[in-house]
Enzyme design. Structure first.
Site, short mmCIF file in Angstrom:
data_model
loop_
_atom_site.label_atom_id
_atom_site.label_comp_id
_atom_site.label_asym_id
_atom_site.label_seq_id
_atom_site.Cartn_x
_atom_site.Cartn_y
_atom_site.Cartn_z
N ARG A 305 0.80 -1.23 0.00
CA ARG A 305 0.00 0.00 0.00
C ARG A 305 0.83 1.27 0.00
NH1 ARG A 305 -4.96 -1.78 3.98
NH2 ARG A 305 -5.96 -3.09 2.41
N LEU A 422 -7.74 -7.42 10.06
CA LEU A 422 -8.79 -8.20 10.72
C LEU A 422 -8.14 -9.34 11.50
CD1 LEU A 422 -11.53 -8.30 7.94
CD2 LEU A 422 -11.27 -6.73 9.83
#
Lengths: 635, 254
Positions: A305, A422
């Site tokens: 990212r 997560l």
């Protein structure tokens, strides 16, 4: 011994995981949350959760998952926690499968997987494009079940204000505020777990939910001397939809399913290839220029990212942004309708908020602040540490205060890989729950004895601050101050960092801190006064912003999400270390450094230009990795 | 694009509600919440008088959390996905009325207390009764078509739009509304969740249960997630009838 009670602050994935774990171990939990827990920010996670699968036929392995995570984080993460997290990921998936999370399935009914950024393997399990929501609901249901059994008492619409410690410094409860009545009350417990999420709201507009101010963790930092770590590492997500109220996330799964990023080429323009610094021509005039694929042929649109965000900014800085604005295309129009269906939830969001159908027209996106890699410092003794059992994983430097999820700094190093959040939230939450129970057993005493007067004193401090804020009669508006703070943080403390810019930012932050003394509340009511609530948080938001800017100012290198002008390379010799930040009243925060545990993988340069699948072997794997879903974890 | 837009907000506390109007400049893709944020920064009403900021709740701003439910021109929906331009075009008016939900106790301004919705989820045991967290292996394979149906039902964010839109949910009735009924269907579908099916259906037989649906079908119309609520109500109604029959003849649970 009476049943022990833990106060869990925060009801997202980490808080609910910790609560579930504690309930299974027979503890009672006070679950405190500023929103009904089902509305926590975890619902916003779209793409999926990583875990190695033996069903994809790709010869993926735990070692590769750990390696991708560590390399994605530019080698700043301590390696034992990352390794154990990746090892546990399949067990966490099994638990989620059993509690009824509706994961997408392959034709034969097994969990489907997609590929995410920073890896070459399909290891991301998902529920459409709202995986975080579905995982949170699964855990919420289990916690509701524990609540029905009388093991969990929820305090929703309550905000954490202060930790209370006994005379030995052990946490024995908290002060909280009812956000409707503004009443201050105390909760007594044997330990406290922080699962309070990230702090994107510091930056004004981000992909975060509106309650992600980071105020809870910052209160612990300012009031109680909790250490922060690696606060300078802020993830900027490459693809978000710019909006007036927030940047809405456009999940990495759009690229995982084949979405491509492009701008119109311009043969007359030249720019530096961010991958190697070579001057290149910006595509061909009149043709689409798939610049991520051009810069990074190995990983293409699925580079890590931080790398993707910087590449997009480099392209818009070169004047190639769509319509001359700060935006590029993310294109899924060429995908099969069946593939587009898998992305329905996020494509619907785009259409709802922009009025354009992304199935027909390419989306316009831009990078936005997304995730807080740094956060509360926590201890994490490795399996072979001699004092492993006298220390507690996930415990902050305050005895009896644990932290899990985005509010703490472990697992992601200098940059988080997609679909690892997560996982880290659930893993960290479960570890915190288990270790917290072991901590309480180890105490062998009642922490409340020796807390005489501590609760009254803590409550009085909060009441005094409340009265102080209500009595201020200045002209400054706290929401406008926040707007200014967000702007300076975005301009100087996110993707474009330089020492001169960071110095300017710090000066500006000190001014804001000064001006904050002269605010006046536009609402002086004593009921549902949201302006007061935000004004109270803002004191801590400022201190957190200063900590971020200061840690960034000190780190003279570029690593992961932290890229600094004039120090373009990673500098392992001087900077392969964790920033540890301590609050000092009326002074700059104090910054020291811890070494990084790199026992499994030697730091190498990150290279996403080539796609080479190779076996990764860990030379000295841990003799034993405890399974976090088991009742015996850490015993 | 209408330049000036007026928000007419029904605000106040229980037993003291009134309208207050705010004017602001509309910009592209602005939604109701960004307008409320502007009011928060400069709380001045249309008469130019200083007032208190409007209280409202929001969280994710992407329509996945269910927080920012309100009545917008009388229709229950999420404030975040209510784009002002679209509303102005549809209604041909630059006045937009906001009001709190009426089927839940008022807290203040646009905020209501929806705790009862979470209590209902407890009543219908909306969970899978797993024995423990540890599992050696994955659960049984699930047909993708089946999974899709479960996923759809599971996107319910407990926002309360369905209850607000339902004429059967009112101060004279105990009807728990469509959302928990859809959850009954969801968990009765799950291979382990269905072990609690008889218990859930017994709750559905009682006062406040599925028989109080009047088939107005508003719920499906207003659901922001387009969950097939009327279908779920019909299904659960059928399951209840079978359950009554079974219990009447003391047939074994299946």
């Amino acid at each position: 011994m009476a049943r022990q009670t833990v106060t869990v602050v925060g009801g997202g994935l980490a808080g609910l995981s910790a609560t579930m774990k504690l309930a299974e171990l027979g503890c009672k939990v006070n679950l405190v949350s500023v929103v009904p827990v089902k509305r926590s920010h975890s619902v916003c996670a779209q793409g999926g959760i990583n875990s190695v699968s033996d069903m994809t036929g790709e010869d993926d392995s735990i070692e590769l998952h750990a390696y991708d995570t560590i390399r994605g984080g530019d080698f700043l993460a301590d390696q034992p926690p990352v390794y154990e997290m990746c090892y546990n990921a399949p067990y966490i998936l099994k638990m989620l499968d059993h509690i009824g999370v509706p994961f997408n399935r392959t034709a034969s009914g097994n969990l489907d997987r997609r590929r995410f950024g920073g890896t070459l393997y399909n290891r991301t399990a998902f529920c459409g494009a709202s995986t975080g929501q579905q995982l949170l609901y699964g855990l919420d249901e289990q916690v509701r079940r524990a609540e029905a059994k009388g093991l969990v008492q929820k305090y929703e619409n309550h905000e954490f204000m202060r930790v209370v410690q006994n005379q030995d410094g052990e946490a024995c409860g908290i002060v909280m505020m009812d956000i409707y009545t503004l009443d201050l009350t105390v909760l007594k417990s044997d330990a406290v777990i922080f699962a309070t999420g990230g702090n994107g709201i510091i930056f004004g507009k981000s992909t975060n939910s509106m309650h992600n101010t980071g105020a809870a963790a910052a209160r612990l930092f300012v009031q109680s001397g909790a250490l922060l770590a690696n606060s300078e590492f802020i993830q900027v997500h490459p693809t978000a939809i710019p909006g007036k109220d927030k940047y809405r996330l456009m999940s990495e799964s759009a690229r995982g399913e084949g979405g491509r990023v492009w701008v119109w080429g311009n043969s007359a323009k030249r720019m530096k290839n961010p991958a190697d610094g070579e001057l290149i021509t910006c595509g061909v005039t009149g043709e689409k220029w798939f610049f991520l694929e051009a810069f990074y042929p190995g990983y293409g649109n699925l580079v890590a990212r931080d790398v993707a965000s910087r590449a997009i900014l480099a392209v818009t800085d070169a004047g190639l942004g769509v319509d001359g604005k700060d935006q590029v295309y993310l294109d899924v129009t060429h995908l099969e309708p069946k593939t587009q269906d898998k992305l329905e939830a996020i494509l619907d969001i785009y259409q709802k908020y922009t009025g354009e159908d992304p199935r027909i027209v390419p989306m316009k996106i831009f990078p936005a602040v997304h995730y807080t890699m740094g956060g509360l410092y926590i201890d994490w003794p490795a399996y072979d540490a001699e004092d492993r059992l006298s220390r507690f994983r996930q415990m902050t430097n305050i005895k009896g205060v644990f932290a899990a999820g985005e509010c703490e700094y472990q697992y992601h190093g200098a940059n988080r890989l997609g679909a690892n959040s997560l996982l880290s939230c659930i893993y960290g939450g479960l570890v915190a729950g288990a270790e917290c129970e072991r901590y309480m057993q180890s105490l062998g005493k009642d922490v409340l004895s020796g807390s005489d007067g501590a609760f009254e004193e803590a409550q009085a401090k909060e009441l005094a601050f409340k009265q102080d804020l209500f009595s201020r009669g200045g002209e400054e508006n706290v929401h406008l101050l926040h707007e200014e703070l967000g702007k300076v943080m975005i301009d100087k403390v996110t993707v474009r960092r330089s020492n001169s810019g960071l110095d300017e930012a710090l000066q500006k932050l000190y001014q804001i801190r000064e001006r904050y003394k002269h605010i006046g509340l536009s609402d002086k009511g004593n009921y549902v006064n949201q302006t007061y609530i935000f004004a109270n948080q803002f004191k801590y938001i400022i201190e957190n912003a200063i900590a971020i800017a200061k840690a960034a100012r000190c780190r003279d290198e570029s690593r992961g999400a932290h890229a600094k002008e004039g120090f373009e390379d990673r500098d392992d010799e001087n900077w392969l270390k964790t920033s540890i930040i301590r609050y000092q009243k009326d002074l700059d925060p104090h910054i020291s450094y811890n070494s990084v545990d790199t026992r499994y993988f030697k730091p190498v340069k990150r290279d996403y230009t080539k796609a080479v699948k190779k076996k990764i072997q860990v030379e000295n794997p841990p003799a034993y990795v405890p399974i976090v879903t088991s009742r015996d974890y850490g015993r | 694009m209408a330049d000036k837009v007026i928000l007419r907000i029904y605000r106040g506390e229980p037993h003291h509600q009134y309208f207050e109007e705010f004017e602001f400049t509309n910009t592209q893709n602005m939604n109701i919440l960004s307008a409320l944020m502007e009011i928060q920064k400069r709380p001045i009403n249309r008469e130019g008088k200083k007032t208190t900021p409007v209280a409202w709740e929001c969280s994710c701003l992407e329509e996945v959390c269910g927080t920012c439910s309100m009545l917008i021109n009388g229709r229950p929906r999420q404030g975040c996905s209510a784009i002002i331009d679209t509303i102005v075009k549809q209604t041909n008016s630059n006045v937009i009325t906001l009001a709190p939900f009426t089927k839940f106790p008022l807290v203040k301004d646009l905020i209501v207390d929806r705790r009862s919705m979470f209590e209902n989820l407890k009543k219908v045991k909306a969970w899978v009764p797993v024995e423990q967290m540890y599992a050696q292996s994955y659960g049984p394979p699930i047909d993708p078509v089946h999974q899709q149906a479960m996923y759809k039902a599971s996107t319910c964010m407990t926002c309360g739009c369905c209850s607000e839109g339902c004429p059967q949910v009112n101060s004279h009735s105990t009807f728990m509304g469509p959302a928990p009924i859809s959850q009954v269907k969801l968990f009765n579908l799950h291979p382990v969740g269905k072990t609690l099916k008889p218990q859930r259906l017994r709750v559905m037989m009682q006062e406040g249960g599925v028989s109080e649906c009047g088939n107005a079908q508003n719920c499906h119309q207003v659901c922001p997630k387009k969950i097939p609520l009327t279908e779920a109500i019909a299904d659960v109604g059928g399951q209840v009838s079978k359950q009554i029959f079974k219990e009447l003849f003391s047939l074994p649970e299946r």
